[in-house]
Write a protein that holds these residues in place. Structure first.
Motif, mmCIF file in Angstrom:
data_model
loop_
_atom_site.group_PDB
_atom_site.id
_atom_site.type_symbol
_atom_site.label_atom_id
_atom_site.label_comp_id
_atom_site.label_asym_id
_atom_site.label_seq_id
_atom_site.Cartn_x
_atom_site.Cartn_y
_atom_site.Cartn_z
ATOM 1 N N UNK A 1 13.146 -2.479 3.694
ATOM 2 C CA UNK A 1 11.718 -1.854 4.154
ATOM 3 C C UNK A 1 10.878 -3.193 3.775
ATOM 4 N N UNK A 2 9.880 -3.505 4.419
ATOM 5 C CA UNK A 2 8.787 -4.395 4.331
ATOM 6 C C UNK A 2 8.275 -4.039 2.837
ATOM 7 N N UNK A 3 7.863 -5.245 2.287
ATOM 8 C CA UNK A 3 7.287 -5.138 0.857
ATOM 9 C C UNK A 3 5.746 -4.524 1.127
ATOM 10 N N UNK A 4 4.960 -4.866 2.114
ATOM 11 C CA UNK A 4 3.823 -4.314 2.492
ATOM 12 C C UNK A 4 3.952 -2.836 2.657
ATOM 13 N N UNK A 5 4.825 -2.284 3.541
ATOM 14 C CA UNK A 5 5.125 -0.893 3.614
ATOM 15 C C UNK A 5 5.168 -0.198 2.307
ATOM 16 N N UNK A 6 6.265 -0.580 1.453
ATOM 17 C CA UNK A 6 6.768 -0.258 0.333
ATOM 18 C C UNK A 6 5.335 -0.160 -0.672
ATOM 19 N N UNK A 7 4.502 -1.174 -0.675
ATOM 20 C CA UNK A 7 3.213 -1.003 -1.486
ATOM 21 C C UNK A 7 2.200 0.130 -0.855
ATOM 22 N N UNK A 8 2.148 -0.104 0.430
ATOM 23 C CA UNK A 8 1.272 0.775 1.295
ATOM 24 C C UNK A 8 1.631 2.420 0.851
ATOM 25 N N UNK A 9 2.704 2.633 0.794
ATOM 26 C CA UNK A 9 3.254 3.975 0.599
ATOM 27 C C UNK A 9 3.030 4.279 -0.823
ATOM 28 N N UNK A 174 -0.257 -10.356 6.767
ATOM 29 C CA UNK A 174 -0.583 -10.848 5.494
ATOM 30 C C UNK A 174 0.292 -12.238 5.529
ATOM 31 N N UNK A 175 -0.512 -13.146 5.183
ATOM 32 C CA UNK A 175 -0.024 -14.765 5.170
ATOM 33 C C UNK A 175 1.628 -14.696 4.688
ATOM 34 N N UNK A 176 2.504 -14.933 4.877
ATOM 35 C CA UNK A 176 3.772 -15.011 4.531
ATOM 36 C C UNK A 176 3.880 -15.830 3.197
ATOM 37 N N UNK A 177 3.242 -16.892 3.171
ATOM 38 C CA UNK A 177 3.436 -17.546 1.837
ATOM 39 C C UNK A 177 2.920 -17.031 0.669
ATOM 40 N N UNK A 178 2.149 -15.981 1.020
ATOM 41 C CA UNK A 178 1.621 -15.262 -0.331
ATOM 42 C C UNK A 178 2.418 -13.828 -0.600
ATOM 43 N N UNK A 179 3.275 -13.449 0.065
ATOM 44 C CA UNK A 179 3.671 -12.370 -0.092
ATOM 45 C C UNK A 179 5.308 -12.474 -0.509
#
Length: 179
Positions: A1-9, A174-179
């Motif tokens: 799962x995407x880190x962004x999706x995990x954080x958003x959930x 999101x900028x890939x270098x930041x996440x």
């Protein structure tokens, strides 16, 4: 799962509070993205000015779109992926003023599930047999979905149904270098 999706959930259930961006306490759609930026990337690159519920609609400027383009990476609309930040224009001729995070890509479908057409039950004496039909098809929610802060609902995960899809005007990550 995407880190962004995990954080958003992790924000689901946060109440809707205009101009806020605090997980569990309150946020609006921009506040959700700001909170995710802080969680995944660090300090916010700029603080938004005070804004009204109608955003920059009276002036007709695409303030939200312009800010997203300054800090996120634009991508083609057709290249949907979990973790994308999606921007919506809620009415034709108005400015884009709603944001969400794509949590799932795919298409909505109904399909027959093998072995699911009848329920087996035990008969007296330990024998099993076909008892009754329970349906010929099963709804499989493999369709697109997104997480957003919605007035009156808070942060929720919703199906990215055709009416929502028609309103998407831009897609970013999101900028890939930041996440």
């Amino acid at each position: 799962m995407s880190r962004v999706v995990q954080a958003a959930r992790g924000w689901i259930g946060t109440p809707y509070v205009h101009q806020a961006s605090c997980k569990g306490a309150g946020c609006d759609c921009l506040g959700l993205i700001r909170g995710l930026w802080r969680e995944l990337c660090g300090a916010e690159p700029e603080l938004p000015p005070a804004y009204t519920m109608d955003w920059s609609e009276p002036q007709g400027t695409e303030a939200l779109w312009q800010a997203a383009a300054r800090h996120l990476v634009a991508k083609p609309l057709r290249d949907a992926a979990p973790g994308d930040v999606i921007l919506f224009r809620m009415r034709e001729g108005s400015v884009a003023k709603h944001l969400g995070v794509q949590s799932q890509a795919g298409s909505n479908e109904t399909r027959a599930m093998p072995g699911r057409g009848r329920k087996r039950s035990a008969r007296p004496g330990g024998r099993t047999g076909t008892a009754r039909p329970i349906g010929q098809a099963e709804i499989v929610n493999s369709g697109p979905a997104f997480i957003h802060a919605y007035a009156g609902h808070g942060v929720v995960e919703s199906p990215l149904s055709p009416p929502w899809q028609r309103r998407i005007v831009a897609r970013f990550h999101f900028p890939k270098e930041l996440i």
